[in-house]
Scaffold this active site. Structure first.
Site, PDB file in Angstrom:
ATOM      1  N   VAL A   1       2.372  10.449   1.122  1.00 32.29           N
ATOM      2  CA  VAL A   1       3.120   9.852   2.388  1.00 32.29           C
ATOM      3  C   VAL A   1       4.245   8.792   1.620  1.00 32.29           C
ATOM      4  CG1 VAL A   1       1.128   9.867   3.666  1.00 32.29           C
ATOM      5  CG2 VAL A   1       1.242   8.163   2.049  1.00 32.29           C
ATOM      6  N   CYS A   2       5.320   8.434   2.580  1.00 29.72           N
ATOM      7  CA  CYS A   2       6.329   7.575   2.232  1.00 29.72           C
ATOM      8  C   CYS A   2       7.053   8.134   0.811  1.00 29.72           C
ATOM      9  CB  CYS A   2       5.794   6.077   1.620  1.00 29.72           C
ATOM     10  SG  CYS A   2       7.190   4.869   1.893  1.00 29.72           S
ATOM     11  N   THR A   3       7.273   7.359  -0.040  1.00 29.79           N
ATOM     12  CA  THR A   3       8.002   7.893  -1.205  1.00 29.79           C
ATOM     13  C   THR A   3       7.176   8.753  -2.280  1.00 29.79           C
ATOM     14  OG1 THR A   3       7.676   5.838  -2.519  1.00 29.79           O
ATOM     15  CG2 THR A   3       9.595   6.099  -1.057  1.00 29.79           C
TER      16      THR A   3
END
Length: 334
Positions: free
Chosen positions: A111-113
């Site tokens: 998730v995200c980066t």
């Protein structure tokens, strides 16, 4: 239907972002609550076994570190939770640990980066994936072998990626719905006040018109084309012709709605992308210049200094020193 809880292991990298992690975890909690039984289990791990520090400065206690003997099963899902300064978090121990989990047959997600770390480990090569829109350009330059998409999340079988923020909710509702039915996913969404469940065809960002605050369809089309052609800029006259107007008409539209000429807007968009690549990748200045449509690093540096008041080289050095300074302040405070 599974009779034993499916386990999720969250790898919390230092400076991970709280929202996508919390959204992912709470979807599992609510799945247990709404189903009336424990269908999911979870644990938190990090590079060090005690705690991980979130990007907002809070600490999250961990169940173990990467050096501990953590048994992973084929039915397990490992979620990499990334955040700030992601290139520094892709350490050898982290990459080696993820490769071991892949060999063990676990499903790997991010998730995200966190997608950056999976890609760095070579675990997304030839796969479909996504990452937060802010990191899209730097990711595509760094990992050309990954089939990168701009959707809120991507389910590529044993690889799951979500762009961050609330997109993690949509990814988890998708997984829960596949395993336990759409009714349970809808109940969870209702509990989370998540009124519009997005699927893997929905894109991350608002429309061009909404983002730049205009409702002129032809201008929005031109801006969209500019954003899609930063590496090989299109001349204002060609943009105007393709939009069915004269160059003078296009210039008047830009000045009226955006308070700058098409040429200036294009340059600022290229420099914004260059600045992001500068601060989030290890690409050389000439590589960044070429990726953003500049003929030479000297021309790029000149335009960059005029726009941001400092040279690309100096800004990269200052920004890389900031995380160390921030950690020093946190250490003193603790």
């Amino acid at each position: 239907m599974a009779t034993t809880p499916r386990r999720f292991t969250f790898l919390l990298l230092d400076r991970f972002t709280m929202l996508p992690f919390a959204a992912t975890l709470d979807a599992l909690r609510l799945a247990n609550k709404m189903s009336g039984r424990r269908i999911y289990d979870w644990r938190l791990v990090g590079q060090d076994g005690d705690f991980a520090i979130c990007s907002n400065g809070s600490r999250m206690a961990l169940d173990g570190g990467l050096g501990d003997e953590i048994a992973v099963t084929r039915d397990e899902v490992v979620i990499v939770c990334g955040g700030d300064d992601i290139t520094a978090q892709a350490t050898r121990p982290v990459l080696a640990w993820l490769r071991r989990q892949a060999r063990a047959g676990a499903t790997l997600g991010a998730v995200c980066t966190g997608s950056h770390v999976l890609a760095k480990a070579g675990l997304l090569d030839g796969r479909r994936a996504t990452i937060h829109w802010e990191n899209h350009d730097s990711f595509s330059e760094t990992f050309p072998n990954v089939n990168l998409h701009r959707q809120v999340f991507v389910d590529d079988g044993s690889r799951l990626t979500a762009g961050g923020g609330t997109s993690s909710i949509d990814m988890m509702l998708h997984l829960i719905g596949k395993a336990h039915g759409a009714d349970l996913a809808s109940q969870i969404a209702d509990q989370m006040l998540h009124t519009a469940i997005r699927n893997d065809r929905d894109r991350q960002r608002l429309s061009i018109a909404t983002r730049i605050g205009i409702r002129h369809p032809r201008l929005a089309t031109v801006v969209e084309r500019i954003e899609a052609n930063l590496e090989t800029p299109v001349s204002p006259s060609q943009l105007a012709a393709d939009a069915g107007m004269s160059t003078r008409q296009l210039e008047r539209l830009f000045m009226r709605y955006l308070n700058r000429s098409p040429k200036r807007y294009y340059l600022e968009a290229r420099l914004a992308r260059a600045r992001h690549l500068l601060l989030n990748t290890d690409l050389s200045l000439i590589e960044i210049a070429i990726a953003c449509g500049f003929a030479s690093s000297s021309h790029f540096s000149k335009c960059y200094r005029e726009r941001y008041g400092t040279s690309p080289y100096r800004e990269r050095g200052v920004q890389k020193a900031l995380p160390a300074l921030e950690w020093g302040v946190l250490a003193l405070a603790s």
